[in-house]
Design an enzyme around this catalytic site. Structure first.
Site, PDB file in Angstrom:
ATOM      1  N   ALA A 200       0.828  -1.214   0.000  1.00 42.56           N
ATOM      2  CA  ALA A 200       0.000   0.000   0.000  1.00 42.56           C
ATOM      3  C   ALA A 200       0.857   1.257   0.000  1.00 42.56           C
ATOM      4  O   ALA A 200       0.532   2.248  -0.667  1.00 42.56           O
ATOM      5  CB  ALA A 200      -0.933  -0.013   1.216  1.00 42.56           C
ATOM      6  N   GLN A 202       3.888   1.563  -1.230  1.00 37.57           N
ATOM      7  CA  GLN A 202       4.482   1.722  -2.546  1.00 37.57           C
ATOM      8  C   GLN A 202       3.470   2.278  -3.542  1.00 37.57           C
ATOM      9  O   GLN A 202       3.792   3.166  -4.336  1.00 37.57           O
ATOM     10  CB  GLN A 202       5.023   0.381  -3.044  1.00 37.57           C
ATOM     11  CG  GLN A 202       6.291  -0.073  -2.342  1.00 37.57           C
ATOM     12  CD  GLN A 202       6.879  -1.337  -2.952  1.00 37.57           C
ATOM     13  OE1 GLN A 202       6.175  -2.125  -3.579  1.00 37.57           O
ATOM     14  NE2 GLN A 202       8.160  -1.531  -2.766  1.00 37.57           N
ATOM     15  N   CYS A 354      23.978  -9.299   3.211  1.00 36.92           N
ATOM     16  CA  CYS A 354      23.677  -9.519   1.799  1.00 36.92           C
ATOM     17  C   CYS A 354      24.834  -9.054   0.914  1.00 36.92           C
ATOM     18  O   CYS A 354      25.172  -9.711  -0.078  1.00 36.92           O
ATOM     19  CB  CYS A 354      22.391  -8.804   1.423  1.00 36.92           C
ATOM     20  SG  CYS A 354      20.915  -9.559   2.144  1.00 36.92           S
TER      21      CYS A 354
END
Length: 382
Positions: A200, A202, A354
């Protein structure tokens, strides 16, 4: 507590220490050592927790402030290159999670909204400051770039050029994020864009970003798409589809792509096909995410398309993540009142872990271009 119990506990603690110290030594990482990639342990219970709980215990103990490391990115690169993740124990919950992934569709229509709520809706204040002006939350293209902004602008241009976009075309963006690609393609290539997202927050920002352009942004699951498009792109979304839905995903792309159309898939990828899901990433960052392998993508796509181009620039994700980490640290004083210190440690751990994994080439970043194999003289851009 009796003295014998204290001695037994001390012996167990020293044994936990010895095992962890020996493991880290294989990666030339020291406990409480002087190098920036050495770890500084603040709570002796850390050793037992890591050996009993594996990856989840390592990440959660960092979030709890039990240990620190100045360069987590280098720590993870060294640990992965030394194969330490294969030596950590698999917690019973990890085993059950793998079994569940085999038996249950963890990325069903109902469950697909979970990652939107738990990650992408964290707060636009965070992502606006951490990302570039295009709000690109996927790997930049650093071939000729020296800044994050240049790398993300180059990535967007590369996607549009690979798709050979022309004015008047209709482009579908599956998993459109905050509307960066939609705006870029509509503004610079004169195409009509239809974007779908499960977040929502975005959707709200994407609609604002694309105001006045020929762009439609809907809060919708990709499986509900039933239109026709000249081009389809999907950037950083396939990681949330899940193996049980790969065939369905390519069915959806097939039914929405015109006969002469092109489809570009931009996704993180795994070196091998397996059922492993990092328990810490799954719990705290991307619930129900799964990284596809080459063979899984090939098997799901071959009934529908010809693979025109497969481009790996996974090493660029290391640079992208480190740029995000730098911006995250710089902006933290501005947004810290909206988040906890534990959140700060969690997000710092995520970005650096990451980056370390991409630097070790343990995971990849692929851009794949598909067609129906028609003779259209396609020369894929680089």
């Amino acid at each position: 507590m009796s003295s014998s119990c204290i001695e037994d506990e001390s012996l167990r603690s020293s044994e936990w220490f010895r095992i962890v110290n020996e493991m880290l030594g294989r990666a030339e990482i020291a406990l409480n050592g002087p190098q920036p990639f050495d770890i500084q342990v603040h709570n002796p219970a850390f050793f037992k927790r890591v050996l009993q709980e594996g990856s989840l215990g390592l990440g959660e103990s960092y979030m709890d402030g039990w240990w620190d490391c100045d360069r987590l990115d280098i720590f993870f690169t060294r640990a992965i290159n030394a194969g330490l993740e294969h030596q950590l124990p698999h917690h019973l919950k990890d085993t059950l999670r793998i079994a569940a992934a085999k038996l249950v569709n963890l990325q069903s229509k109902k469950r697909s909204w979970i990652v939107g709520r738990e990650h992408y809706d964290l707060g636009n204040d965070l992502f606006e400051r951490m990302l570039d002006e295009h709000m690109q939350y996927s790997c930049g293209y650093w071939k000729d770039a020296t800044t994050l902004s240049e790398a993300q602008n180059a990535k967007l241009k590369l996607i549009c050029e690979k798709l050979a976009l022309k004015p008047g075309m209709k482009l579908l963006d599956i998993g459109c994020g905050w509307g960066g690609l939609a705006e870029f393609a509509a503004r610079h290539y004169g195409v009509s864009v239809f974007g779908v997202t499960i977040s929502a927050e975005q959707q709200k920002m994407a609609q604002q970003r694309c105001e006045g352009l020929d762009v439609t942004i809907l809060l919708q699951d990709y499986r509900d798409l039933h239109e026709q498009f000249d081009r389809i792109a999907s950037v950083g979304m396939f990681e949330h589809v899940g193996p049980k839905n790969y065939a369905t995903y390519f069915d959806v792309v097939d039914r929405n792509l015109k006969p002469q159309g092109l489809f570009l898939l931009h996704s993180i990828g795994a070196n091998q096909s397996h059922d492993k899901v990092d328990p810490w990433i799954n719990k705290y960052i991307f619930p129900n995410g799964r990284l596809p392998s080459i063979s899984q993508i090939a098997a799901a796509s071959e009934p529908h398309f010809v693979m025109e181009d497969w481009h790996n620039f996974g090493a660029d994700y290391d640079k992208t993540l480190m740029a995000w980490a730098e911006r995250f640290h710089k902006t933290w004083p501005e947004i810290s009142q909206n988040y906890s210190e534990r959140f700060y440690r969690m997000f710092n751990y995520y970005l650096n872990a990451c980056a370390g994994a991409f630097r070790a080439r343990d995971i990849q970043l692929w851009q794949i271009v598909f067609s129906r194999g028609v003779d259209n003289g396609l020369r894929v851009a680089r």
